[in-house]
Scaffold this active site. Sequence first.
Site, short mmCIF file in Angstrom:
data_model
loop_
_atom_site.label_atom_id
_atom_site.label_comp_id
_atom_site.label_asym_id
_atom_site.label_seq_id
_atom_site.Cartn_x
_atom_site.Cartn_y
_atom_site.Cartn_z
N ASP A 13 23.16 33.80 -12.77
CA ASP A 13 24.54 34.34 -13.53
C ASP A 13 25.70 33.74 -13.42
O ASP A 13 26.87 34.27 -13.17
CB ASP A 13 24.77 35.84 -13.13
CG ASP A 13 23.59 36.71 -13.19
OD1 ASP A 13 22.76 36.67 -14.10
OD2 ASP A 13 22.86 37.41 -11.98
N HIS A 41 21.27 35.23 -20.19
CA HIS A 41 22.39 34.51 -20.68
C HIS A 41 23.43 35.03 -21.46
O HIS A 41 23.02 35.20 -22.56
CB HIS A 41 21.74 32.93 -21.15
CG HIS A 41 21.24 32.23 -20.15
ND1 HIS A 41 20.44 31.17 -20.51
CD2 HIS A 41 20.88 32.26 -18.85
CE1 HIS A 41 19.82 30.72 -19.54
NE2 HIS A 41 20.33 31.43 -18.42
P1 GDP Z 1 24.06 32.76 -17.01
O1 GDP Z 1 22.76 33.95 -17.02
O2 GDP Z 1 24.12 31.88 -15.95
O3 GDP Z 1 24.24 32.34 -18.53
O4 GDP Z 1 25.23 34.06 -16.50
P2 GDP Z 1 25.65 35.58 -17.12
O5 GDP Z 1 25.57 35.46 -18.76
O6 GDP Z 1 24.69 36.51 -16.45
O7 GDP Z 1 26.98 35.63 -16.76
C1 GDP Z 1 28.11 35.02 -17.16
C2 GDP Z 1 29.29 35.87 -17.71
O8 GDP Z 1 30.22 35.34 -17.55
C3 GDP Z 1 28.92 36.36 -19.08
O9 GDP Z 1 29.44 37.55 -19.33
C4 GDP Z 1 29.83 35.18 -19.67
O10 GDP Z 1 30.46 35.66 -21.12
C5 GDP Z 1 31.16 35.43 -18.81
N1 GDP Z 1 31.68 33.96 -18.43
C6 GDP Z 1 31.08 32.81 -18.47
N2 GDP Z 1 32.12 31.84 -18.12
C7 GDP Z 1 33.25 32.44 -17.96
C8 GDP Z 1 34.54 32.23 -17.43
O11 GDP Z 1 34.85 31.32 -17.36
N3 GDP Z 1 35.46 33.37 -17.26
C9 GDP Z 1 35.14 34.41 -17.67
N4 GDP Z 1 36.11 35.43 -17.49
N5 GDP Z 1 33.98 34.97 -18.13
C10 GDP Z 1 32.96 33.91 -18.30
#
Ligand code: GDP
Length: 424
Positions: A13, A41
């Site tokens: 995440d 993701h």
């Molecule tokens: P992953 O499994 O590693 O892709 O992560 P997730 O999708 O579970 O969590 C990442 C969350 O953070 C998602 O809701 C993204 O839209 C959000 N996100 C990613 N990068 C950023 C950022 O730089 N700032 C903010 N505020 N949200 C972000």
Amino acid sequence: MQNCAIVGINWGDEGKGRMVDLLTQDFDVVVRYQGGGNAGHTVMNEYGKFALHLLPSGIFRPGVVNILGNGVALDPENLWKEMEEVTAKGVPLTPENLKISDRASLLMPWHRDLDGLEEARLKDKKFGSTKQGIAPFYSDKYQKKTVLAGELLHPQHLREHLKDLLEWKNLTLTKVYGAPAVTMDDLEVWLETYCEKIKPYICDTGAFLRDAQKAGKKILFEAQLGALRDLDYGIHPYTTSSNAIAAYAPVGSGLPSAKLDAVVGVVKAYSSCVGEGPFTCEMFGAEAEALREAGAEYGAKTGRPRRVGPLDIVATRYGVQVQGATNIALTKLDVLSYMDQIPVCAHYELDGKVTDEFPFPALLAEAKPVMEYKEGWKCDISGVRTWEDLPQAAKDYVTYVEEQIGCHIGYVSVGPERDSIIVR
Ligand code: GDP
């Protein structure tokens, strides 16, 4: 970058989805090489907001070929539902832009059942599984008791294989767990409803990748979860059941001869963790609630509130090392903007001694965080697009993390949108 892996450095995440979505502009092929539908993701782009579980995050880029490699837990039911969701929002999916490895093992309906049955048996000793069948799936894969996706293309052989597997699996379901037996009729419905739908996408993706490599195509290897959830190098037994590290990318992708020339490790500016197990830097109470709210830390698959804490330097440095990261994307820096002071878990204390070594899993629960506090910047940085425009305190935080974890931070993400990025 010819062969680049993009991986999580911590517990998952970290924001890998948004980084793959961004980086795919420079790649021809994106391959998911491990894991299944147990994590999500999140990607936001011109088509809308998506929580991808199995589909590679390059699916939104025209011209990019997306592959589900042999290392994934291929759940036809979840995959088909996800494909329907994505196409309903206008994203084209064809056998040209989505290819499923004929050597990927199928996650069977009984894997999900067994996951739930075992968690129920464990009661308060449960692992916090997402109950997507991942652990039973990988156990069966290593026992060679799974069906390969390519077998769907050979119906006669498939039926005979399924009959044998069914006989064996029903012993466990009925005699160990007292659950109802699965019948061949149940499986026929599953084959018809889901497997038939994904059949057109199944092919020899190994041959495709070898040709792509010969033709000098750029390949991005996409991981799920993070280093601390890796089956061999993570916080056993609170890991996932596959290898989430970059070193597994060649094996799980279908291109075992691939040499990675870059590994982008994704680190979140603070920590989050889903499920059970030791989480040394965990915050509690109002402090945790504020960070969870600011970062919207709720599971992409389950909606469960995630456990949160400050950035854990000890765990992150270990993650960088086991991933062999060559570049870091630090995400969600904007989330920390509300803090007067930014807490960081700088060291651990174990047996009365301060240490920078990530402990052996069985000792992790005894480790205590040694905290440091960095100056906050207290202003909205979500519109910043260049390093020079970041407030000094935010720059200091990034360079502090960089020095501590021993890897260059080449990307700083300040929002979920594709362009909310600072490239250094
Ligand atoms: P992953 O499994 O590693 O892709 O992560 P997730 O999708 O579970 O969590 C990442 C969350 O953070 C998602 O809701 C993204 O839209 C959000 N996100 C990613 N990068 C950023 C950022 O730089 N700032 C903010 N505020 N949200 C972000």
